[in-house]
Design an enzyme around this catalytic site. Structure first.
Site, short mmCIF file in Angstrom:
data_model
loop_
_atom_site.label_atom_id
_atom_site.label_comp_id
_atom_site.label_asym_id
_atom_site.label_seq_id
_atom_site.Cartn_x
_atom_site.Cartn_y
_atom_site.Cartn_z
N GLU A 299 -19.01 -5.28 11.15
CA GLU A 299 -19.90 -4.52 12.02
C GLU A 299 -20.91 -5.41 12.74
O GLU A 299 -21.25 -5.15 13.90
CB GLU A 299 -20.64 -3.46 11.21
CG GLU A 299 -19.78 -2.32 10.72
CD GLU A 299 -19.04 -2.63 9.43
OE1 GLU A 299 -18.27 -1.76 8.97
OE2 GLU A 299 -19.22 -3.74 8.88
N LYS B 244 0.85 -1.19 0.00
CA LYS B 244 0.00 0.00 0.00
C LYS B 244 0.89 1.24 0.00
O LYS B 244 1.85 1.34 0.77
CB LYS B 244 -0.89 -0.03 1.24
CG LYS B 244 -2.00 1.01 1.28
CD LYS B 244 -2.88 0.76 2.49
CE LYS B 244 -4.04 1.73 2.58
NZ LYS B 244 -4.91 1.47 3.75
N ARG C 226 -25.30 -2.13 8.27
CA ARG C 226 -24.87 -3.51 8.12
C ARG C 226 -25.13 -4.34 9.37
O ARG C 226 -25.03 -5.56 9.35
CB ARG C 226 -23.37 -3.54 7.77
CG ARG C 226 -23.05 -2.82 6.47
CD ARG C 226 -21.58 -2.42 6.39
NE ARG C 226 -20.69 -3.55 6.34
CZ ARG C 226 -20.09 -3.98 5.23
NH1 ARG C 226 -20.32 -3.37 4.08
NH2 ARG C 226 -19.27 -5.00 5.26
#
Length: 607
Positions: A322, A243, A350
């Protein structure tokens, strides 16, 4: 735009390039990403990490005939540059410009508007089944999924079906960079780090496995992707990337490799809502040893980093999960603790079932802290937190608060964690709190922000919209219509004192940065009917639509949630024939003001 990139109008143009040209193109793409995203703001680190991978994907597969699904879509900036959107790339995350995520309206190469993680493999499973049932042979579905997304349960539900379903060409490209925002948590990350020692978990589930592959070697990537395509069955291609690759500031960023960067500017003049919450929670934690915090792969973005530094044993990052976070919080509450679950408001969707049946049904003391509630602006329609009040409004026993300023944030957080008879939620927007808005009186559990004799209009303002409501009251006063402004503080359930106050006014106006369907205004309407209060009700909120990119203040004004918009709507309701907005003769046209019956203190009524 000059150079090699300018010669790439479609993915097929990549196939004529040699190795040296591909390396040069990769360097040019990184320069473009850094220059553009540093100006527009956006997800820089994830895009820098997938440059070679995106080149290889578009050389091996024939997009859009071969659907490429990005999970999550913040990896797709390079994909946009290679699929005909170079000229518009400078409009990224701007009103009327390119979305910060894939967008079906922008290009046929964007199959999914995917900005909520862990969903890509399910899309791929369904797409592949559809192609099989329709006899569309010779096409391969590709899903690029980050290792962070594998912390979400939907990925494993999809892998379970991909491995056991009918053979069909699905290539799961596992972009393993060891990070979500921060380093990836959980056992899956440890498993990936140990591959290829023995059978992979993916093979045990019925999928083929290739890799690991150097994600910055185009030739090696093409070889692996081509091999995966020839298998014509579900296969995982494990790709290891870095990344922030190629941009030293991102590579050196220990927090999140410049996952997201803001546009240039002086930065906020005041602490953000997120920072204020983080500081307040540390204060709560110092007083309450039973308070613990949970988050879903967003420790820093939700403001929990200071709490984690102060109380490292009392913070849990569950990954992009979540649902698990909320039910795990339920277990913590059953064990005698008071969990605080910090999420972006849009991601609460969610975990609705878990809030309803795992927390509320058991009347457990769990506090949800919902950052980015309301309009988020440049993040686009998928990230606007405009559904939480509608969802939580159907949950029995939950109490929901919205602070109007930083002082009230501390107060309401304290009150929320003091609740031991059921769940609570505290919601606040993106950005910085406005100036402190002191109360002139109390009304039940709420604060009166402005009160006048003979008030005809009662404005009930949700959280930071109290500032716009006060502006509206001034405009109404100038038009000859006195108004009372109240911040309810606790929105749900509706305070009975608000219904009683409504009896003294001709019009009740609710103002909220939630969708109008099922929000605070609807709850007030039910409370008025239950109390048999005859006052007229005007509900002002966000139109029930997906709100596009824009500046927060401008979007709120466009939905009538500015001082002028609130005042105009109120006057139009009181007297539709007044002749236009803010007509100074409205009060006389309706027969003049009548004496209100709202009982306030002498200090308040003197105003």
């Amino acid at each position: 735009m000059n150079g090699l990139l300018a010669t790439i109008g479609r993915p097929a143009d990549l196939r004529r390039l040699g190795r040296a040209e591909l390396d040069a193109l990769a360097a040019e793409i990184r320069e473009t990403l850094v220059a553009t995203v540093s100006r527009t703001g956006g997800h820089l680190g994830p895009s820098l990490g997938v440059v070679e991978l995106t080149l290889a994907l578009h050389r091996v597969f024939d997009s859009p005939a071969d659907p490429i699904v990005w999970d999550t879509g913040h990896q797709a900036y390079v994909h946009k540059l290679l699929t005909g959107r170079q000229e518009q790339f400078g409009t990224l995350r701007r009103p009327g410009g390119l979305s910060g995520y894939p967008s079906r309206a922008e290009s046929p190469h964007d199959w999914v508007e995917n900005s909520h993680a862990s969903t890509g493999l399910s899309y791929a499973d369904g797409l592949a089944r559809a192609l099989l049932l329709r006899g569309r042979t010779g096409r391969t579905v590709v899903a690029v999924v980050g290792d962070g997304a594998l912390t979400g349960g939907m990925c494993w539900e999809a892998l379970n079906n991909l491995g056991a379903g009918p053979p069909r060409p699905v290539v799961v490209v596992l972009n393993d960079n060891g990070r979500s925002y921060a380093p990836t948590v959980g056992g899956v990350a440890a498993h990936l780090a140990g591959l290829p020692a023995g059978p992979s978990l993916f093979e045990l589930m019925g999928l083929a496995y290739l890799g690991p592959v150097d994600g910055h070697d185009v030739a090696a990537l093409e070889e692996a992707l081509s091999a995966a395509r020839t298998l014509a069955r579900p296969v995982v291609v494990h790709v290891r990337t870095h990344k922030g690759r190629g941009h030293p500031p991102a590579e050196a960023d220990p927090l999140d490799r410049q996952h997201a960067v803001p546009p240039p500017g002086p930065g906020p003049a005041r602490p953000t809502w997120t920072r204020c919450f983080g500081q307040a929670l540390v204060e709560v934690g110092a007083r309450r040893a039973d308070v613990v915090a949970l988050t879903a792969a967003m420790l820093e973005p939700t403001g929990l980093a200071p709490f984690a530094a102060a109380f490292p044993d009392r913070v849990v990052d569950v990954g992009i999960a979540e649902q698990h976070a909320v039910t795990s919080a339920a277990g913590l509450a059953m064990g005698g603790l008071h969990p605080v679950v910090a999420l972006y408001a849009t991601f609460l969707n969610r975990a609705f079932d878990q809030v309803l049946l795992d927390v509320a049904l058991h009347r457990l003391p769990v506090t949800l802290v919902l950052d980015r509630a309301g309009i988020t602006g440049s993040d686009g329609p998928s990230h606007n937190g405009m559904w939480d009040l509608s969802a939580l409004g159907v949950v029995p026993g939950i109490r929901v608060a919205a602070p109007r300023d930083a002082v009230r944030l501390r107060e309401l957080l304290d009150e929320a964690v003091a609740e031991d008879g059921g769940p609570t939620a505290v919601r606040f927007p993106k950005g910085c709190p406005g100036p402190e808005l002191p109360a002139v009186d109390r009304l039940g559990g709420g604060d009166v922000l402005a009160a006048e004799r003979y008030a005809e209009v009662l404005v009930l303002a949700v959280g930071p919209l109290g500032e716009a409501a006060l502006d509206a009251a001034g405009r109404l006063r100038a038009a000859g219509v006195p108004a009372t402004v109240v911040d309810p503080r606790w929105l749900l359930p509706v305070d009975p004192a608000l219904a009683e106050a409504a009896r003294a006014h001709r019009l009740v106006v609710t103002v909220e940065d939630n969708g109008v369907a099922g929000g605070f205004g609807d709850a007030v309407g039910r409370a008025l009917r239950a109390a048999r209060v005859p006052a007229d009700l005007l509900t002002l909120g966000l139109r029930q639509e997906f709100v596009e990119v824009g500046e927060r203040a401008e979007l709120l004004a466009g939905h009538g949630l500015s001082g002028a918009g609130i005042a105009t709507a109120g006057l139009d309701r009181l007297c539709p024939r007044a002749g236009g907005p803010l007509d100074p003769h409205v009060s006389q046209a309706r027969g003049g003001p009548r004496r209100g019956r709202l009982q306030l203190s002498r200090r308040a009524s003197a105003r």
